[in-house]
Design an enzyme around this catalytic site. Structure first.
Site, PDB file in Angstrom:
ATOM      1  N   ASP A  24      -0.621   2.083  -4.177  1.00 40.94           N
ATOM      2  CA  ASP A  24      -1.378   1.017  -4.841  1.00 40.94           C
ATOM      3  C   ASP A  24      -2.775   1.447  -5.256  1.00 40.94           C
ATOM      4  O   ASP A  24      -3.522   0.653  -5.834  1.00 40.94           O
ATOM      5  CB  ASP A  24      -1.451  -0.229  -3.943  1.00 40.94           C
ATOM      6  CG  ASP A  24      -2.292   0.011  -2.695  1.00 40.94           C
ATOM      7  OD1 ASP A  24      -2.287   1.141  -2.192  1.00 40.94           O
ATOM      8  OD2 ASP A  24      -2.953  -0.937  -2.240  1.00 40.94           O
ATOM      9  N   ASP A  32      -5.623   2.413  -3.624  1.00 41.65           N
ATOM     10  CA  ASP A  32      -6.909   2.284  -2.933  1.00 41.65           C
ATOM     11  C   ASP A  32      -7.243   3.587  -2.212  1.00 41.65           C
ATOM     12  O   ASP A  32      -8.338   3.742  -1.680  1.00 41.65           O
ATOM     13  CB  ASP A  32      -6.957   1.065  -1.998  1.00 41.65           C
ATOM     14  CG  ASP A  32      -5.843   1.036  -0.981  1.00 41.65           C
ATOM     15  OD1 ASP A  32      -4.997   1.948  -0.998  1.00 41.65           O
ATOM     16  OD2 ASP A  32      -5.826   0.106  -0.169  1.00 41.65           O
ATOM     17  N   SER A  70       0.820  -1.220   0.000  1.00 37.50           N
ATOM     18  CA  SER A  70       0.000   0.000   0.000  1.00 37.50           C
ATOM     19  C   SER A  70       0.856   1.273   0.000  1.00 37.50           C
ATOM     20  O   SER A  70       1.623   1.487  -0.920  1.00 37.50           O
ATOM     21  CB  SER A  70      -0.967  -0.031   1.173  1.00 37.50           C
ATOM     22  OG  SER A  70      -1.883   1.018   1.061  1.00 37.50           O
TER      23      SER A  70
HETATM   24 MG    MG Z   1      -3.165   1.678  -0.350  1.00 39.84          MG
END
Ligand code: MG
Length: 433
Positions: free
Chosen positions: A230, A232, A90
């Site tokens: 990443d 999100d 992440s």
């Molecule tokens: Mg993330």
């Protein structure tokens, strides 16, 4: 290390080794016959992908790689498989890596699934397929295109000028393209995938986005968009170059998305209570996995976290920074972001932490007793203790990763927020010492 956190397995490369990743692959292969794998831009991501795929294949499962993709792209691709696996850490620094596992319905692995895999990974009896049963690693190239098409089918056109800062991360190959196809004039910033995260920290904070903020001003853009490594997460910069973090975007999205109910973690602002009168606010544990789980359970219209993760059920039960960017562009096309935010109040919030010196369990038990002695306060025990005083609230939580107590306090007035923070701090201090 405790293997599975709520965001999957994550650690420095000395902990998240190829050997461990192969074992995880074998454990996942024990349960699932068809698994899709994606990875982010980290220098170790490809190596770990092959180790994981190797473990899967050795169990006799089918492994399909969709290559370098954002986490939401992989979560969306999982709908056609039995399980999705994303090799990523992440927003952690570049020397970290890990894996996050997804169900076909778009939900990340839940706590009972994580517990089961924690045990499977330690097991000595994982199956080994015979030579006749082995599959080959398959490659699929349409995951990004399908994710783009799905997003475009849900948003309208826009002519905004938008600067997109992908922070050398996995969204480089998707967010600029989505916004261009919406009709925007897009300027890409740090949209070259780079496992060293050379351009900026992978977490999109006010400080790490100084270049984006000045670029929006200099190029007279309507909006700036930024992702974590990443994808999100998504945060923004308004047309004046001001950072607009998750705590400001959350009420903005909520006013647009929520007809009946909303899910936010217990650390989200009380602004939501004030602007969403008459609508139900469910408060979950802190972490996008828990928000997603509750969005499904409560059939909520929307879920979001002040950290910048956004779950739109019409798009999927996974946090999708790419869809969130497209939706924000759609909203800002009606009115400049700074003006939209003018109508949303912002309350003072204080945050701090205290080290836990004694035995953790005993300290928390003493604290619990002390908190329940307080009068005229409603206590929510979903995650730590959230104390509601009517005109303000506080959250006391033990950190999941460090021996620390985290304290948050918010109120409509600065003096009251400070007062609540200080009283919580002194209660906690007495218990700790
Ligand atoms: Mg993330």
């Amino acid at each position: 290390m405790a293997l599975f956190g709520s965001s999957g397995i994550r650690g420095k490369l000395e902990e998240v080794t190829t050997e461990l990743m192969m074992k995880i692959g074998r454990a996942v292969g024990q349960r699932y016959g068809r698994v899709v794998i994606g990875h982010d831009t980290r220098t170790s991501s490809q190596m770990l992908t092959f180790a994981f795929a190797s473990g899967l294949l050795s169990a006799g499962s089918e492994a399909t790689s969709v290559g370098l993709v954002s986490t939401p792209t992989l979560a969306y691709a999982a709908r056609r498989f039995e399980c999705g696996a994303m090799i990523t850490a992440s927003h952690n620094p570049p020397e970290y890596n890990g894996i996050k596992l997804w169900n076909p319905d778009g939900l990340a692995f839940q706590s009972d699934q994580r517990d089961e895999f924690e045990q499977l990974i330690q097991s000595e009896n994982l199956k080994r397929a015979k030579w006749r049963e082995l599959s080959t690693l398959l490659y699929q190239e349409n995951a990004i295109r399908e994710h783009i098409e799905s997003i475009l089918s849900k948003v309208g056109k826009s002519r905004l000028k938008v600067i997109v800062d992908c922070g050398n991360g996995a969204t480089s190959s998707i967010t600029p393209m989505v916004l261009e196809k919406m009709g925007c004039k897009v300027v890409g910033l740090n949209c070259n995938p780079d496992g060293y995260f050379t351009a900026r920290g992978s977490e999109p904070t006010q400080n790490s986005l100084s270049l984006l903020r000045s670029a929006v001003r200099t190029l007279r853009a309507n909006l700036g968009i930024a992702h974590d490594g990443d994808g999100d997460r998504m945060v923004a910069v308004d047309e004046k170059g001001n950072y607009v973090g998750g705590d400001r975007l959350l009420p903005l999205f909520a006013t647009r998305e929520v007809k009946n109910s909303l899910v936010v973690p217990v650390n989200a602002s009380m602004v939501l209570d004030d602007i969403l009168e008459g609508r139900k606010i469910w408060r979950s544990r802190v972490g996008d996995v828990y928000v997603g789980e509750d969005v499904k359970k409560r059939e909520a219209d929307f879920g979001g976290e002040p950290s910048g993760t956004w779950i739109f059920p019409r798009n999927g039960l996974f946090p999708d920074g790419v869809y969130a960017a497209a939706r924000l562009v759609e909203i800002v096309s009606q009115k400049p972001l700074s003006l939209l935010l003018e109508t949303i109040p912002s309350y003072p919030i204080f945050r701090g932490s205290l080290p836990i010196k004694g035995e953790r369990g005993a300290v928390l038990e003493a604290l619990r007793e002390r908190i329940f002695e307080l009068e005229r306060v409603e206590v929510n025990t979903t995650d730590g203790w959230r104390l509601d005083f009517g005109d303000g609230w506080a959250l006391i939580r033990a950190s999941g990763t460090e021996p620390k107590l985290r304290i948050t306090a918010e109120a409509r007035k600065v003096s009251r927020a400070k007062e609540i923070y200080q009283s919580m701090n002194s209660i906690a201090r007495k218990v700790i010492e």
